[in-house]
Motif scaffolding. Structure first.
Motif, PDB file in Angstrom:
ATOM      1  N   ASP A  27      -0.986   8.611   3.110  1.00 59.79           N
ATOM      2  CA  ASP A  27      -1.728   8.628   1.547  1.00 59.79           C
ATOM      3  C   ASP A  27      -0.452   8.930   0.168  1.00 59.79           C
ATOM      4  O   ASP A  27      -0.926   9.794  -0.718  1.00 59.79           O
ATOM      5  N   MET A  60      -1.998  17.519   9.224  1.00 60.06           N
ATOM      6  CA  MET A  60      -0.434  17.907   8.917  1.00 60.06           C
ATOM      7  C   MET A  60       0.116  18.591   8.088  1.00 60.06           C
ATOM      8  O   MET A  60      -1.650  19.405   7.679  1.00 60.06           O
ATOM      9  N   TRP A  95      -3.580  17.543   3.349  1.00 63.79           N
ATOM     10  CA  TRP A  95      -4.287  15.490   3.420  1.00 63.79           C
ATOM     11  C   TRP A  95      -3.719  15.191   2.122  1.00 63.79           C
ATOM     12  O   TRP A  95      -2.659  16.248   1.274  1.00 63.79           O
ATOM     13  N   ASP A 147      -9.134  14.333  -1.233  1.00 60.96           N
ATOM     14  CA  ASP A 147      -8.173  13.001  -2.169  1.00 60.96           C
ATOM     15  C   ASP A 147      -8.218  13.744  -3.052  1.00 60.96           C
ATOM     16  O   ASP A 147      -8.776  12.950  -3.754  1.00 60.96           O
ATOM     17  N   GLU A 234     -13.755   7.253   0.427  1.00 57.28           N
ATOM     18  CA  GLU A 234     -12.577   8.070  -0.275  1.00 57.28           C
ATOM     19  C   GLU A 234     -11.063   7.492  -1.076  1.00 57.28           C
ATOM     20  O   GLU A 234     -11.305   6.634  -1.370  1.00 57.28           O
ATOM     21  N   GLN A 285      -5.319   3.574   2.368  1.00 63.44           N
ATOM     22  CA  GLN A 285      -4.870   4.581   0.972  1.00 63.44           C
ATOM     23  C   GLN A 285      -4.004   4.099   0.235  1.00 63.44           C
ATOM     24  O   GLN A 285      -3.786   2.769   0.724  1.00 63.44           O
ATOM     25  N   ARG A 312       1.719   7.049  10.158  1.00 64.46           N
ATOM     26  CA  ARG A 312       1.532   6.564   9.539  1.00 64.46           C
ATOM     27  C   ARG A 312       2.664   6.006   8.544  1.00 64.46           C
ATOM     28  O   ARG A 312       3.392   7.135   8.266  1.00 64.46           O
TER      29      ARG A 312
HETATM   30  O1  FUB Z   1      -4.517  11.021   5.183  1.00 66.17           O
HETATM   31  C1  FUB Z   1      -5.124  12.291   5.847  1.00 66.17           C
HETATM   32  C2  FUB Z   1      -6.489  11.492   4.692  1.00 66.17           C
HETATM   33  O2  FUB Z   1      -7.129   9.645   5.869  1.00 66.17           O
HETATM   34  C3  FUB Z   1      -6.556  11.332   3.616  1.00 66.17           C
HETATM   35  O3  FUB Z   1      -6.743  12.485   2.724  1.00 66.17           O
HETATM   36  C4  FUB Z   1      -7.623   9.748   3.298  1.00 66.17           C
HETATM   37  O4  FUB Z   1      -7.466   9.495   2.217  1.00 66.17           O
HETATM   38  C5  FUB Z   1      -7.274   9.136   5.006  1.00 66.17           C
HETATM   39  O5  FUB Z   1      -6.093   8.459   4.309  1.00 66.17           O
END
Ligand code: FUB
Length: 333
Positions: A27, A60, A95, A147, A234, A285, A312
């Motif tokens: 992200d 996270m 996030w 987001d 998103e 993202q 990721r």
């Molecule tokens: O990384 C967590 C969530 O997954 C993000 O907030 C979204 O945009 C997607 O990437």
């Protein structure tokens, strides 16, 4: 943690550069402050939380900031800069973040779940773009879901975009109020759009109630909720190019980054095409920024973890606008 500089192979035409390999990141929101490029990513971890449809496995706990003075040069890791245990209202799931600046004040925007399981959006303040960031005691009133992304417009105004459906909970809101019974519109109804509101001068509050951003098709009709190849899911991002506003977003279950153009930060925006084709992993993202005369697309994929979707890696590649201002679709190498 002291800054940690790492060099990975540079951005080359048609390829993407991995930004960091000593941690998992996702992200990426890229910002330029005083000639340095800062990347504000999610910091992916394997917390051992079982995978479910609401994304609880994206568990996270903190944020790192990465910086570069040259897109091909060393990447410095300045993290951790904020931990969930230091945010009074937040319980879990830090996030996708973003950051903005006003004078010598830098604000990190981040979504996290409360103990009740509701995603809210918080702000944390620092006197440096690399933190450490001190969280505000409460989430931003009037902001919710996930987001956050900030447009710093040419006239000095800042706009906060936010929202994501499904695990991001946007479909549960009507008139800014959460209701468990609310759901996505029917497939033939207008799709939900991201929300936008102008930020106050403090950058930590909304100056107005948020409104929905409308994305139109080529006939001027709002995209339908059943149009999964194009509808907003998103990850909204807005950049300006050649005097126009470009809104880009993830389509979620069809794994595309799409974009639309308009003449106002509030929209409406008209669908214009695909920015990025699907990457390994469920989520996709991105962010788009001009740095040193080059347009750059930051994105993530799950290739380095063998496709584990919550582990990721952030990458960067060149992005081109053609002479009509259209974005050339990127297919990750
Ligand atoms: O990384 C967590 C969530 O997954 C993000 O907030 C979204 O945009 C997607 O990437």
């Amino acid at each position: 943690m002291s800054p940690d500089a790492q060099t990975t192979p540079p951005v080359a035409p048609g390829t993407a550069r991995v930004l960091a390999t000593h941690l998992y990141t996702a992200d990426p929101s890229a910002r330029v402050f005083d000639g340095t490029l800062y990347v504000y990513p999610s910091h992916d971890i394997d917390a051992g939380v079982p995978e479910d449809d609401t994304g609880e496995h994206f568990a996270m706990e903190d944020y790192h900031v990465l910086s570069l003075t040259d897109p091909d040069g060393p990447v410095t890791d300045h993290g951790p800069v904020l931990h969930v245990r230091d945010v009074p209202w937040a319980d879990r799931q830090m996030w996708a973040p973003d950051a903005a600046r006003s004078g010598d004040r830098y604000v990190l925007y981040f979504p996290a779940k409360t103990a009740e399981g509701l995603f809210r959006i918080g702000a944390a303040v620092a006197d440096s773009p690399v933190g450490p960031f001190t969280p505000e005691p409460e989430p931003i009133a009037g902001a919710y879901s996930i987001d956050p992304a900030v447009l710093a417009d040419d006239d000095g105004a800042h706009y906060l975009y936010f929202g994501g459906i499904w695990g991001g909970q946007l479909q549960k809101y009507r008139d800014d109020v959460f209701g468990e019974a609310h759901d996505e519109p029917a497939p033939d109804q207008p799709a939900l759009g991201p929300r936008v509101a102008r930020l106050g001068a403090d950058l930590t509050s909304l100056a107005e109630p948020s409104r929905e951003v409308v994305i139109l098709d080529e006939d001027g009709v709002p995209l339908r909720a059943g149009d999964h190849d194009r509808r907003f899911f998103e990850g909204a991002w807005v950049h300006r190019h050649a005097g126009r506003y470009h809104l880009s977003w993830s389509t979620g279950d069809t794994h595309l980054i799409c974009y639309a153009t308009g003449d106002s930060p509030y929209g409406p925006f008209t669908y214009a095409g695909v920015v990025l084709t699907p990457v390994p992993g469920w989520t996709t993202q991105h962010s788009i920024v001009e740095f040193g005369g080059r347009w750059l697309l930051f994105f993530h994929d799950a290739s380095r973890s063998g496709g584990r979707t919550h582990l990721r890696t952030v990458k960067v590649t060149e992005l081109e606008h053609d002479d009509q201002g259209r974005i050339r679709t990127v297919t990750p190498g």
